[in-house]
Design an enzyme around this catalytic site. Structure first.
Site, short mmCIF file in Angstrom:
data_model
loop_
_atom_site.label_atom_id
_atom_site.label_comp_id
_atom_site.label_asym_id
_atom_site.label_seq_id
_atom_site.Cartn_x
_atom_site.Cartn_y
_atom_site.Cartn_z
N GLU A 1 0.86 -1.19 0.00
CA GLU A 1 0.00 0.00 0.00
C GLU A 1 0.90 1.23 0.00
OE1 GLU A 1 -3.38 2.28 2.73
OE2 GLU A 1 -2.75 0.24 3.25
N ASP B 1 -5.82 9.81 9.07
CA ASP B 1 -4.47 9.45 9.49
C ASP B 1 -4.08 10.15 10.78
OD1 ASP B 1 -3.82 7.76 7.30
OD2 ASP B 1 -3.69 9.54 6.04
N TYR C 1 -11.26 -4.37 3.57
CA TYR C 1 -10.31 -3.70 4.47
C TYR C 1 -11.05 -3.33 5.75
CZ TYR C 1 -6.35 -0.62 5.71
OH TYR C 1 -5.27 -0.03 6.32
#
Length: 274
Positions: free
Chosen positions: A45, A56, A169
Site C-alpha cells: 500500500e 491518518d 479492508y
C-alpha cells in the site's frame, strides 16, 4: 479473480505494508519498495501525500508533510512506481479524493494501471457516492477497496461488502491510523462475522504494530496491513541505509509471525513491545 485477490491465495496470510510515496526521500522510498517485497510483503500500500489527511494519525501525517516538502505529487508518485521492480506483486494506492480529482480521475487510473497499481483506497469517499469511481476503476482493471469500520450498522456493512473489490479492508478501531499498545478484545469475533458475509479475503489495518499483533489478528483474518509502525521505524532511523535495513527486518519478522500463525484465537491480544 483480480491480482489483488489472487495475492491472498496459496494458503498463507497476506502481509500488506504501507509506505508513504517519497518518504523520507525519493531514493530511499524506491529502495524501501524493493526491500519490503524482498522481505515478504504480498501487496504494497502506497500513500499519496495530502495536506488534510482526515483518517491518518500523527505518524502518517508527519510522513505526508515530509513528502509534500519534498514536492511529491500524484504525478511524481506514479513516476516513482514506474521505476520500481514490483512486476511480480501488486500495489494499492491510498489517496484522498481531492488530489485525484485535480489530476483527473480517469487519467490517474489509466496511468496507475500502467505502473502496476491494481487497487485503490480513497478513505474520504462513502459507498453511497462511489458508483462513478467504481465504474472508472473497473474500466482500468483497478479494484476499489472500501474501508469498513466497526461502527458501521449492519445494512451499511452489507453494502460495503457487496461493493468492495480486491479484499475487504477492516478498520480495527474507531479512530485514525497509528500504532497502538492493544486492540479491541472482540476484534477476532467481528472479523469472523464479516467473513461469513463476503466471499472476498479480509485484511485488517489501523493499529497493528508488532509481529504478535499480526499473528493474533491472522488467526481470524486473511491478512494484515501495517503502516504507522513502519513509518516510525523509518522516521527514527539515523540514516537511509539503516531505515531500509530496519524496515526489511521488521517486514521479515511480520512474515515469520504470519507464517507460524500459532497464536490461539481465544488468547488475549499481546501488548505492544517497547
Amino acid at each position: 479473480m483480480s491480482a489483488i485477490t489472487s495475492a491472498f491465495t496459496g494458503g498463507r496470510k497476506a502481509f500488506i505494508p504501507y509506505l508513504m510515496a517519497g518518504f523520507p526521500d525519493r531514493e530511499t522510498f524506491l529502495s524501501l519498495v524493493d526491500g519490503v517485497f524482498d522481505s515478504g510483503a504480498d501487496i504494497l500500500e502506497v500513500g499519496i501525500p495530502f495536506s488534510d489527511p482526515l483518517a491518518d494519525g500523527p505518524t502518517i501525517q508527519y510522513a505526508a508533510e515530509t513528502a509534500l516538502a519534498n514536492d511529491v505529487t500524484v504525478a511524481s508518485t506514479l513516476a516513482m512506481l514506474a521505476e520500481c521492480n514490483h512486476d511480480r506483486k501488486p500495489i494499492v494506492i491510498m489517496s484522498y479524493l481531492n488530489p485525484l480529482l485535480q489530476y483527473g480521475l480517469d487519467r490517474f487510473l489509466c496511468e496507475a494501471s500502467q505502473c502496476g497499481v491494481r487497487g485503490l483506497i480513497i478513505p474520504d469517499i462513502i459507498v453511497e457516492e462511489g458508483a462513478g469511481i467504481e465504474r472508472a476503476c473497473r474500466a482500468n482493471d483497478v479494484d476499489l477497496i472500501y474501508l469498513l469500520a466497526p461502527t458501521s450498522p449492519p445494512e451499511r456493512q452489507e453494502m460495503i461488502l457487496r461493493r468492495s473489490r480486491g479484499f475487504v479492508y477492516l478498520v480495527s478501531v474507531a479512530g485514525v491510523t497509528g500504532a497502538r499498545n492493544s486492540l479491541a478484545g472482540n476484534l477476532t469475533d467481528w472479523i469472523s462475522g464479516v467473513k461469513t458475509h463476503s466471499p472476498l479475503p479480509v485484511a485488517v489495518g489501523f493499529g497493528i504494530s508488532t509481529p504478535e499483533h499480526a499473528a493474533h489478528i491472522a488467526t481470524a483474518s486473511d491478512g494484515v496491513v501495517v503502516g504507522s509502525a513502519i513509518i516510525d521505524i523509518i522516521r527514527n532511523s539515523p540514516n537511509s541505509r539503516e531505515a531500509i535495513e530496519r524496515t526489511k527486518r521488521f517486514t521479515a519478522d511480520i512474515r515469520t509471525a504470519l507464517d507460524r500463525n500459532t497464536v490461539d484465537n481465544n488468547s488475549p491480544l499481546p501488548s505492544r513491545r517497547t
